[in-house]
Design a protein around this motif. Structure first.
Motif, PDB file in Angstrom:
ATOM      1  N   THR A   1     -44.399 -49.311 -70.237  1.00 18.90           N
ATOM      2  CA  THR A   1     -45.546 -49.133 -71.129  1.00 18.90           C
ATOM      3  C   THR A   1     -45.551 -50.291 -72.118  1.00 18.90           C
ATOM      4  O   THR A   1     -44.600 -50.469 -72.873  1.00 18.90           O
ATOM      5  CB  THR A   1     -45.452 -47.799 -71.897  1.00 18.90           C
ATOM      6  OG1 THR A   1     -45.408 -46.731 -70.950  1.00 18.90           O
ATOM      7  CG2 THR A   1     -46.642 -47.614 -72.820  1.00 18.90           C
ATOM      8  N   ASP A   2     -46.604 -51.088 -72.081  1.00 14.65           N
ATOM      9  CA  ASP A   2     -46.733 -52.215 -73.013  1.00 14.65           C
ATOM     10  C   ASP A   2     -46.844 -51.647 -74.424  1.00 14.65           C
ATOM     11  O   ASP A   2     -47.777 -50.892 -74.713  1.00 14.65           O
ATOM     12  CB  ASP A   2     -47.974 -53.028 -72.652  1.00 14.65           C
ATOM     13  CG  ASP A   2     -48.147 -54.273 -73.499  1.00 14.65           C
ATOM     14  OD1 ASP A   2     -47.888 -54.217 -74.717  1.00 14.65           O
ATOM     15  OD2 ASP A   2     -48.581 -55.293 -72.952  1.00 14.65           O
ATOM     16  N   PRO A   3     -45.910 -51.955 -75.327  1.00 16.56           N
ATOM     17  CA  PRO A   3     -45.939 -51.358 -76.664  1.00 16.56           C
ATOM     18  C   PRO A   3     -47.105 -51.844 -77.524  1.00 16.56           C
ATOM     19  O   PRO A   3     -47.419 -51.225 -78.531  1.00 16.56           O
ATOM     20  CB  PRO A   3     -44.601 -51.765 -77.271  1.00 16.56           C
ATOM     21  CG  PRO A   3     -44.200 -52.982 -76.533  1.00 16.56           C
ATOM     22  CD  PRO A   3     -44.755 -52.831 -75.153  1.00 16.56           C
ATOM     23  N   MET A   4     -47.758 -52.919 -77.128  1.00 17.64           N
ATOM     24  CA  MET A   4     -48.877 -53.444 -77.908  1.00 17.64           C
ATOM     25  C   MET A   4     -50.189 -52.762 -77.539  1.00 17.64           C
ATOM     26  O   MET A   4     -51.066 -52.600 -78.375  1.00 17.64           O
ATOM     27  CB  MET A   4     -48.998 -54.962 -77.711  1.00 17.64           C
ATOM     28  CG  MET A   4     -47.723 -55.718 -78.056  1.00 17.64           C
ATOM     29  SD  MET A   4     -47.078 -55.369 -79.700  1.00 17.64           S
ATOM     30  CE  MET A   4     -48.285 -56.210 -80.698  1.00 17.64           C
ATOM     31  N   THR A   5     -50.340 -52.355 -76.277  1.00 19.36           N
ATOM     32  CA  THR A   5     -51.596 -51.733 -75.829  1.00 19.36           C
ATOM     33  C   THR A   5     -51.416 -50.273 -75.427  1.00 19.36           C
ATOM     34  O   THR A   5     -52.404 -49.563 -75.270  1.00 19.36           O
ATOM     35  CB  THR A   5     -52.161 -52.485 -74.604  1.00 19.36           C
ATOM     36  OG1 THR A   5     -51.230 -52.378 -73.517  1.00 19.36           O
ATOM     37  CG2 THR A   5     -52.437 -53.937 -74.925  1.00 19.36           C
ATOM     38  N   LEU A   6     -50.161 -49.869 -75.220  1.00 19.83           N
ATOM     39  CA  LEU A   6     -49.800 -48.528 -74.741  1.00 19.83           C
ATOM     40  C   LEU A   6     -50.341 -48.242 -73.344  1.00 19.83           C
ATOM     41  O   LEU A   6     -50.485 -47.094 -72.941  1.00 19.83           O
ATOM     42  CB  LEU A   6     -50.246 -47.440 -75.727  1.00 19.83           C
ATOM     43  CG  LEU A   6     -49.660 -47.556 -77.120  1.00 19.83           C
ATOM     44  CD1 LEU A   6     -50.173 -46.436 -78.009  1.00 19.83           C
ATOM     45  CD2 LEU A   6     -48.131 -47.550 -77.074  1.00 19.83           C
ATOM     46  N   ARG A   7     -50.619 -49.306 -72.595  1.00 20.29           N
ATOM     47  CA  ARG A   7     -51.047 -49.145 -71.197  1.00 20.29           C
ATOM     48  C   ARG A   7     -49.859 -49.381 -70.269  1.00 20.29           C
ATOM     49  O   ARG A   7     -48.950 -50.155 -70.571  1.00 20.29           O
ATOM     50  CB  ARG A   7     -52.177 -50.110 -70.866  1.00 20.29           C
ATOM     51  CG  ARG A   7     -53.478 -49.753 -71.556  1.00 20.29           C
ATOM     52  CD  ARG A   7     -54.645 -50.540 -70.996  1.00 20.29           C
ATOM     53  NE  ARG A   7     -54.606 -51.931 -71.356  1.00 20.29           N
ATOM     54  CZ  ARG A   7     -55.369 -52.508 -72.280  1.00 20.29           C
ATOM     55  NH1 ARG A   7     -56.239 -51.783 -72.962  1.00 20.29           N
ATOM     56  NH2 ARG A   7     -55.265 -53.797 -72.523  1.00 20.29           N
ATOM     57  N   ASP A   8     -49.884 -48.700 -69.113  1.00 20.15           N
ATOM     58  CA  ASP A   8     -48.818 -48.828 -68.136  1.00 20.15           C
ATOM     59  C   ASP A   8     -48.916 -50.167 -67.412  1.00 20.15           C
ATOM     60  O   ASP A   8     -50.007 -50.577 -67.007  1.00 20.15           O
ATOM     61  CB  ASP A   8     -48.894 -47.680 -67.129  1.00 20.15           C
ATOM     62  CG  ASP A   8     -47.675 -47.630 -66.236  1.00 20.15           C
ATOM     63  OD1 ASP A   8     -46.552 -47.764 -66.757  1.00 20.15           O
ATOM     64  OD2 ASP A   8     -47.844 -47.459 -65.014  1.00 20.15           O
ATOM     65  N   VAL A   9     -47.782 -50.840 -67.261  1.00 18.94           N
ATOM     66  CA  VAL A   9     -47.705 -52.082 -66.499  1.00 18.94           C
ATOM     67  C   VAL A   9     -47.347 -51.678 -65.074  1.00 18.94           C
ATOM     68  O   VAL A   9     -46.220 -51.260 -64.798  1.00 18.94           O
ATOM     69  CB  VAL A   9     -46.650 -53.031 -67.098  1.00 18.94           C
ATOM     70  CG1 VAL A   9     -46.546 -54.296 -66.273  1.00 18.94           C
ATOM     71  CG2 VAL A   9     -46.980 -53.341 -68.549  1.00 18.94           C
ATOM     72  N   THR A  10     -48.322 -51.764 -64.165  1.00 15.16           N
ATOM     73  CA  THR A  10     -48.142 -51.207 -62.822  1.00 15.16           C
ATOM     74  C   THR A  10     -47.212 -52.026 -61.935  1.00 15.16           C
ATOM     75  O   THR A  10     -46.624 -51.485 -61.014  1.00 15.16           O
ATOM     76  CB  THR A  10     -49.507 -51.051 -62.123  1.00 15.16           C
ATOM     77  OG1 THR A  10     -50.170 -52.317 -62.106  1.00 15.16           O
ATOM     78  CG2 THR A  10     -50.368 -50.033 -62.851  1.00 15.16           C
ATOM     79  N   ASP A  11     -47.070 -53.323 -62.179  1.00  8.74           N
ATOM     80  CA  ASP A  11     -46.174 -54.168 -61.392  1.00  8.74           C
ATOM     81  C   ASP A  11     -45.271 -54.941 -62.348  1.00  8.74           C
ATOM     82  O   ASP A  11     -45.450 -56.141 -62.554  1.00  8.74           O
ATOM     83  CB  ASP A  11     -46.993 -55.112 -60.518  1.00  8.74           C
ATOM     84  CG  ASP A  11     -46.143 -55.866 -59.523  1.00  8.74           C
ATOM     85  OD1 ASP A  11     -44.952 -55.523 -59.368  1.00  8.74           O
ATOM     86  OD2 ASP A  11     -46.659 -56.808 -58.905  1.00  8.74           O
ATOM     87  N   PRO A  12     -44.281 -54.268 -62.944  1.00 10.85           N
ATOM     88  CA  PRO A  12     -43.492 -54.887 -64.011  1.00 10.85           C
ATOM     89  C   PRO A  12     -42.723 -56.136 -63.591  1.00 10.85           C
ATOM     90  O   PRO A  12     -42.454 -56.994 -64.415  1.00 10.85           O
ATOM     91  CB  PRO A  12     -42.542 -53.777 -64.461  1.00 10.85           C
ATOM     92  CG  PRO A  12     -42.530 -52.798 -63.366  1.00 10.85           C
ATOM     93  CD  PRO A  12     -43.847 -52.905 -62.670  1.00 10.85           C
ATOM     94  N   ASP A  13     -42.381 -56.266 -62.320  1.00  5.21           N
ATOM     95  CA  ASP A  13     -41.638 -57.450 -61.880  1.00  5.21           C
ATOM     96  C   ASP A  13     -42.481 -58.722 -61.965  1.00  5.21           C
ATOM     97  O   ASP A  13     -41.930 -59.824 -61.963  1.00  5.21           O
ATOM     98  CB  ASP A  13     -41.127 -57.260 -60.450  1.00  5.21           C
ATOM     99  CG  ASP A  13     -40.049 -56.198 -60.375  1.00  5.21           C
ATOM    100  OD1 ASP A  13     -39.320 -56.028 -61.375  1.00  5.21           O
ATOM    101  OD2 ASP A  13     -39.944 -55.541 -59.327  1.00  5.21           O
ATOM    102  N   GLN A  14     -43.784 -58.587 -62.040  1.00  2.00           N
ATOM    103  CA  GLN A  14     -44.680 -59.740 -62.095  1.00  2.00           C
ATOM    104  C   GLN A  14     -45.245 -59.976 -63.495  1.00  2.00           C
ATOM    105  O   GLN A  14     -46.205 -60.722 -63.648  1.00  2.00           O
ATOM    106  CB  GLN A  14     -45.839 -59.541 -61.103  1.00  2.00           C
ATOM    107  CG  GLN A  14     -45.388 -59.342 -59.675  1.00  2.00           C
ATOM    108  CD  GLN A  14     -44.560 -60.512 -59.163  1.00  2.00           C
ATOM    109  OE1 GLN A  14     -44.915 -61.662 -59.366  1.00  2.00           O
ATOM    110  NE2 GLN A  14     -43.447 -60.218 -58.510  1.00  2.00           N
TER     111      GLN A  14
END
Length: 69
Positions: free
Chosen positions: A7-20
């Motif tokens: 979860t990006d702490p700045m937008t609170l949106r889920d990062v679906t492909d964190p490795d990229q």
């Protein structure tokens, strides 16, 4: 314990492909926190934040620990 958050702490949106995506590693791969960000701009904004009254949280490994205060 190593914790990875997507979860990006700045937008609170889920990062679906964190490795990229950009990351910040607090601590190490044994006892740390890996934070994924949607963009390099969000990562840099997170790194640029400086709290007015920073706190350092320390834990204990004892089972009978009771927080006071």
């Amino acid at each position: 314990m190593f914790i990875r958050t997507t979860t990006d702490p700045m937008t609170l949106r889920d990062v679906t492909d964190p490795d990229q995506h950009p990351h910040v590693l607090e601590g190490d791969r044994n006892n740390g926190l890996d934070i994924a960000f949607e963009s390099e701009e969000n990562r840099q904004a997170y790194l640029d934040m400086h709290p007015l009254d920073p706190k350092i949280v320390q834990g204990t490994d004892t089972d009978d620990y009771v927080a006071e205060g």
